[in-house]
Design a protein around this motif. Structure first.
Motif, short mmCIF file in Angstrom:
data_model
loop_
_atom_site.label_atom_id
_atom_site.label_comp_id
_atom_site.label_asym_id
_atom_site.label_seq_id
_atom_site.Cartn_x
_atom_site.Cartn_y
_atom_site.Cartn_z
N ASP A 1 0.85 -1.18 0.00
CA ASP A 1 0.00 0.00 0.00
C ASP A 1 0.90 1.24 0.00
OD1 ASP A 1 -2.91 0.60 0.00
OD2 ASP A 1 -2.37 1.79 1.76
N ASP A 2 0.78 2.14 0.99
CA ASP A 2 1.62 3.33 1.02
C ASP A 2 2.83 3.17 1.94
OD1 ASP A 2 0.15 3.26 3.34
OD2 ASP A 2 -0.25 5.41 3.40
N LEU A 3 3.09 1.94 2.36
CA LEU A 3 4.23 1.64 3.23
C LEU A 3 5.40 1.10 2.41
CD1 LEU A 3 5.50 1.16 6.10
CD2 LEU A 3 4.46 -1.13 5.99
N GLU A 4 6.58 1.66 2.61
CA GLU A 4 7.78 1.18 1.94
C GLU A 4 8.79 0.74 3.00
OE1 GLU A 4 11.57 3.01 -0.49
OE2 GLU A 4 9.57 3.76 -1.00
N VAL A 5 9.29 -0.50 2.85
CA VAL A 5 10.27 -1.06 3.77
C VAL A 5 11.52 -1.41 2.97
CG1 VAL A 5 10.77 -2.90 5.43
CG2 VAL A 5 8.44 -1.98 5.24
N ILE B 1 6.14 10.12 5.35
CA ILE B 1 6.60 10.15 6.74
C ILE B 1 7.56 9.00 7.01
CG2 ILE B 1 5.88 10.03 9.14
CD1 ILE B 1 3.20 11.21 8.28
N GLU B 2 8.75 9.31 7.50
CA GLU B 2 9.69 8.27 7.89
C GLU B 2 9.31 7.74 9.26
OE1 GLU B 2 14.49 7.53 8.54
OE2 GLU B 2 13.77 9.42 7.72
N LEU B 3 9.32 6.41 9.39
CA LEU B 3 8.97 5.77 10.65
C LEU B 3 10.23 5.52 11.46
CD1 LEU B 3 6.40 3.15 9.29
CD2 LEU B 3 5.97 5.51 10.03
N HIS B 4 10.25 5.96 12.69
CA HIS B 4 11.40 5.77 13.56
C HIS B 4 11.13 4.57 14.47
CE1 HIS B 4 13.19 9.50 12.14
NE2 HIS B 4 11.99 10.06 12.26
N LEU B 5 11.77 3.47 14.16
CA LEU B 5 11.48 2.21 14.83
C LEU B 5 12.65 1.74 15.68
CD1 LEU B 5 9.94 0.32 11.77
CD2 LEU B 5 8.72 1.69 13.46
N ALA B 6 12.33 1.14 16.82
CA ALA B 6 13.34 0.47 17.63
C ALA B 6 13.81 -0.79 16.89
CB ALA B 6 12.75 0.12 18.99
N PRO B 7 14.99 -1.30 17.24
CA PRO B 7 15.54 -2.46 16.50
C PRO B 7 14.59 -3.64 16.36
CG PRO B 7 17.23 -1.52 17.90
CD PRO B 7 15.96 -0.80 18.24
N LYS B 8 13.95 -4.05 17.44
CA LYS B 8 13.04 -5.20 17.36
C LYS B 8 11.79 -4.86 16.55
CE LYS B 8 14.96 -8.71 19.52
NZ LYS B 8 16.35 -8.24 19.43
N LYS C 1 3.65 -1.65 20.10
CA LYS C 1 4.44 -0.45 19.83
C LYS C 1 4.58 -0.21 18.32
CE LYS C 1 7.14 -0.67 24.10
NZ LYS C 1 8.49 -0.85 24.69
N LEU C 2 4.73 -1.29 17.57
CA LEU C 2 4.86 -1.17 16.12
C LEU C 2 3.59 -0.62 15.50
CD1 LEU C 2 6.69 -1.69 13.68
CD2 LEU C 2 5.77 -4.01 13.58
N ARG C 3 2.44 -1.09 15.98
CA ARG C 3 1.16 -0.59 15.47
C ARG C 3 0.99 0.90 15.78
NH1 ARG C 3 -1.66 -6.01 16.60
NH2 ARG C 3 -2.73 -6.46 14.62
N GLU C 4 1.49 1.32 16.93
CA GLU C 4 1.39 2.73 17.30
C GLU C 4 2.10 3.62 16.27
OE1 GLU C 4 0.12 4.39 20.35
OE2 GLU C 4 -1.13 2.61 20.17
#
Length: 226
Positions: free
Chosen positions: A131-135, A147-154, A196-199
């Motif tokens: 969709d509109d998510l790029e990994v 929007i860049e997502l700032h994620l913890a390592p896990k 946390k990831l869903r948030e």
């Protein structure tokens, strides 16, 4: 120029025979006898090809392959195994391997495959779009829209794993093995990290991409997808 390969194989007799043969063909071969050591060597050194058995102590070949790909490496991977069913091969390619050689094999065929793989980098995808998510597993960046997502390592590891298997379901047990290896986390760790990831991935946006499949795991796809 010599080819430098990493062999991860717990059968010491087979490993010794392979190393002796390959070195006669001017192929430098490092050896690890378990999956954890294999991952360590792959992180520390630059190799042209990774030769990977599936049935390994500490971490199996699928797990090694998944870790190497999740960390953004495009090293060509050749799986060596006696497990030759279609399901085994599909699992290997899903984990990120480029080629598959069934034991027992002729050393000349092994040599041919190594030389062919050494001429190119892995063709395994490192950028996934849902969709509109790029990994992007090469840069270890995730964006949703602008929007860049700032994620913890896990959180990153979990998202990258779901993106890789999307639109298929990421089975809970396989996710845990891919992210935590052979050391299981605390019982509620996956639940906490997924919350946390869903948030970060879903809550700020109008549509949710992370879906729970009760009793099975999670899937990353547009909510209208079948």
């Amino acid at each position: 120029m010599n080819v430098h390969v990493l062999l991860v194989e717990d059968d010491f007799d087979l490993a010794a025979s392979m190393i002796e043969y390959l070195e006669l063909e001017n192929i430098i071969c490092d050896h690890a006898s378990n999956g954890v050591h294999g991952v360590q060597l792959a992180r520390e050194n630059q190799y042209d090809v990774l030769l990977l058995d599936i049935m390994l102590p500490l971490m199996d070949g699928y797990g090694v392959c998944e870790v190497v790909r999740r960390e953004g490496s495009d090293i060509p991977i050749l799986m060596l195994t006696a497990r030759d069913t279609l399901d085994d091969k599909i699992a290997g390619f899903a984990a990120g391997t480029d080629d598959y050689l069934v034991k027992p094999f002729a050393m000349k065929e092994l040599l041919f495959r190594i030389r062919a793989l050494a001429k190119r980098r892995s063709s395994q995808p490192r950028r996934y779009v849902i969709d509109d998510l790029e990994v992007n597993t090469e840069t270890r960046q995730a964006r949703r829209g602008d929007i860049e997502l700032h994620l913890a390592p896990k959180e990153w590891d979990l998202l990258a794993y779901m993106a890789k298997v999307s639109p298929e379901v990421a089975v809970r047990e396989q996710m845990i093995r891919a992210v935590w290896g052979e050391t299981p986390p605390e019982s509620n760790s996956l639940k906490v990290h997924m919350h946390k990831l869903r948030e970060k991935v879903d809550k700020p946006f109008s549509t949710s991409l992370i879906q729970t499949i009760p009793g099975v795991g999670f899937v990353l796809r547009h909510q209208t997808d079948a």
